[in-house]
Design a protein around this motif. Structure first.
Motif, PDB file in Angstrom:
ATOM      1  N   SER A   3      19.692 -43.429  57.565  1.00 27.87           N
ATOM      2  CA  SER A   3      18.780 -43.409  58.577  1.00 27.87           C
ATOM      3  C   SER A   3      17.511 -42.497  58.355  1.00 27.87           C
ATOM      4  O   SER A   3      16.605 -42.504  58.934  1.00 27.87           O
ATOM      5  N   LEU A   4      18.031 -41.159  58.221  1.00 21.06           N
ATOM      6  CA  LEU A   4      17.447 -40.144  57.862  1.00 21.06           C
ATOM      7  C   LEU A   4      16.169 -40.490  56.723  1.00 21.06           C
ATOM      8  O   LEU A   4      14.655 -40.149  57.260  1.00 21.06           O
ATOM      9  N   THR A  56       6.273 -42.481  49.183  1.00 24.47           N
ATOM     10  CA  THR A  56       5.513 -42.474  50.515  1.00 24.47           C
ATOM     11  C   THR A  56       3.622 -42.385  49.583  1.00 24.47           C
ATOM     12  O   THR A  56       2.397 -42.352  50.366  1.00 24.47           O
ATOM     13  N   TYR A  84       3.168 -43.417  58.937  1.00 24.95           N
ATOM     14  CA  TYR A  84       2.235 -43.003  60.280  1.00 24.95           C
ATOM     15  C   TYR A  84       1.333 -41.614  60.158  1.00 24.95           C
ATOM     16  O   TYR A  84       0.115 -42.465  60.182  1.00 24.95           O
ATOM     17  N   LEU A 107       8.533 -43.698  57.444  1.00 20.23           N
ATOM     18  CA  LEU A 107       8.436 -44.099  58.531  1.00 20.23           C
ATOM     19  C   LEU A 107       7.183 -42.783  58.997  1.00 20.23           C
ATOM     20  O   LEU A 107       5.843 -43.032  59.938  1.00 20.23           O
ATOM     21  N   GLY A 108       7.724 -42.016  59.280  1.00 19.85           N
ATOM     22  CA  GLY A 108       6.644 -41.436  60.159  1.00 19.85           C
ATOM     23  C   GLY A 108       5.883 -40.652  59.119  1.00 19.85           C
ATOM     24  O   GLY A 108       4.203 -40.144  59.343  1.00 19.85           O
ATOM     25  N   ILE A 110      14.774 -43.780  56.236  1.00 21.11           N
ATOM     26  CA  ILE A 110      13.963 -44.639  56.667  1.00 21.11           C
ATOM     27  C   ILE A 110      12.808 -43.384  58.166  1.00 21.11           C
ATOM     28  O   ILE A 110      11.384 -44.006  58.217  1.00 21.11           O
ATOM     29  N   VAL A 111      13.533 -42.983  58.678  1.00 16.46           N
ATOM     30  CA  VAL A 111      13.275 -41.975  59.861  1.00 16.46           C
ATOM     31  C   VAL A 111      11.803 -41.003  59.316  1.00 16.46           C
ATOM     32  O   VAL A 111      10.144 -41.037  59.198  1.00 16.46           O
ATOM     33  N   MET A 112      11.934 -40.964  58.235  1.00 17.39           N
ATOM     34  CA  MET A 112      11.036 -40.011  57.427  1.00 17.39           C
ATOM     35  C   MET A 112       9.765 -40.993  56.707  1.00 17.39           C
ATOM     36  O   MET A 112       8.774 -40.630  56.424  1.00 17.39           O
ATOM     37  N   TYR A 114      21.977 -40.439  55.755  1.00 17.51           N
ATOM     38  CA  TYR A 114      21.351 -40.668  55.190  1.00 17.51           C
ATOM     39  C   TYR A 114      20.192 -41.450  54.893  1.00 17.51           C
ATOM     40  O   TYR A 114      18.804 -41.510  55.251  1.00 17.51           O
TER      41      TYR A 114
END
Length: 218
Positions: A54-55, A142, A65, A61-62, A57-59, A52
């Motif tokens: 890791s998910l 975000t 971006y 950053l995505g 962080i990916v979300m 969770y």
């Protein structure tokens, strides 16, 4: 970062503590394996938290971006409208969740750590698609332009809060043992039979949080 945002994030984290899968697997392990309970349970919880986290962080950053890349086209106001509409959809859809008595809580096939890690991965796959409070928290972080050094520990703390009920149940069992055994059995049966009801409440509350948080930015 305002106090109101922290209140919303705290509320979403508390909602995620109602995860029927995490609590259900925890109860299953407690009631079926006393010998290797500590190592197996914390292997399971560690796997879930890492995935969770890791998910998240990916979300983050995505989404950051996307916002930075298309900042001239998609302003934060448009994202606020998107979050608002999602909130409205979740609130309305929460009243149409059908009652389902079938349990979808995964159970390990063997007593090995590998089996427990696999159940942790399975839990993530089952709940990641419907982790509405978590997705809402990512969306709020975000849209409010929270910097990296602030949102990273927030996500970490969020995930720790998410597994707190499992840890508290474990500690309660270690302290009181068989005195609460029947209570844990009843709790497991109730969770198995009411997962859709919990999802309905979570959708409703998440929808309201998204609506109230974004309505001032529309």
């Amino acid at each position: 970062m305002g106090t109101d945002l922290l209140v919303y994030l705290g509320g979403l984290a508390l909602l995620d503590t109602l995860s029927p899968t995490i609590i259900g697997v925890t109860l299953f392990l407690i009631l079926t394996d006393n010998k290797n309970l500590t190592s197996r349970l914390f292997s399971y919880l560690f796997t879930v938290v890492i995935l969770y986290f890791s998910l998240g962080i990916v979300m983050m950053l995505g989404l950051n971006y996307i916002i930075e890349t298309f900042s001239n086209i998609f302003q934060n106001k448009i994202f606020s409208w998107i979050i608002f509409i999602i909130g409205m959809f979740l609130f309305v859809a929460s009243f149409f969740i059908p009652t389902n008595k079938k349990s979808n809580i995964p159970k390990p096939k063997t007593h090995s750590i590998f089996s427990i890690v696999f159940i942790g991965i399975t839990t993530f796959l089952i709940e990641a698609g419907t982790a509405l409070p978590y997705f809402a928290a990512i969306g709020l972080l975000t849209t409010n332009d929270i910097p990296f050094y602030q949102w990273l520990p927030i996500i970490a703390i969020y995930n720790i809060i998410m597994i707190l009920p499992a840890i508290l149940i474990f500690l309660g069992y270690k302290l009181f043992g068989k005195w609460i055994n029947s209570t844990l059995v009843n709790l497991r049966n109730k969770i198995s039979n009411s997962s859709n009801s919990a999802l309905s409440w979570i959708m409703c509350i998440v929808g309201l949080i998204l609506i109230f948080n974004t309505i001032d930015y529309l």
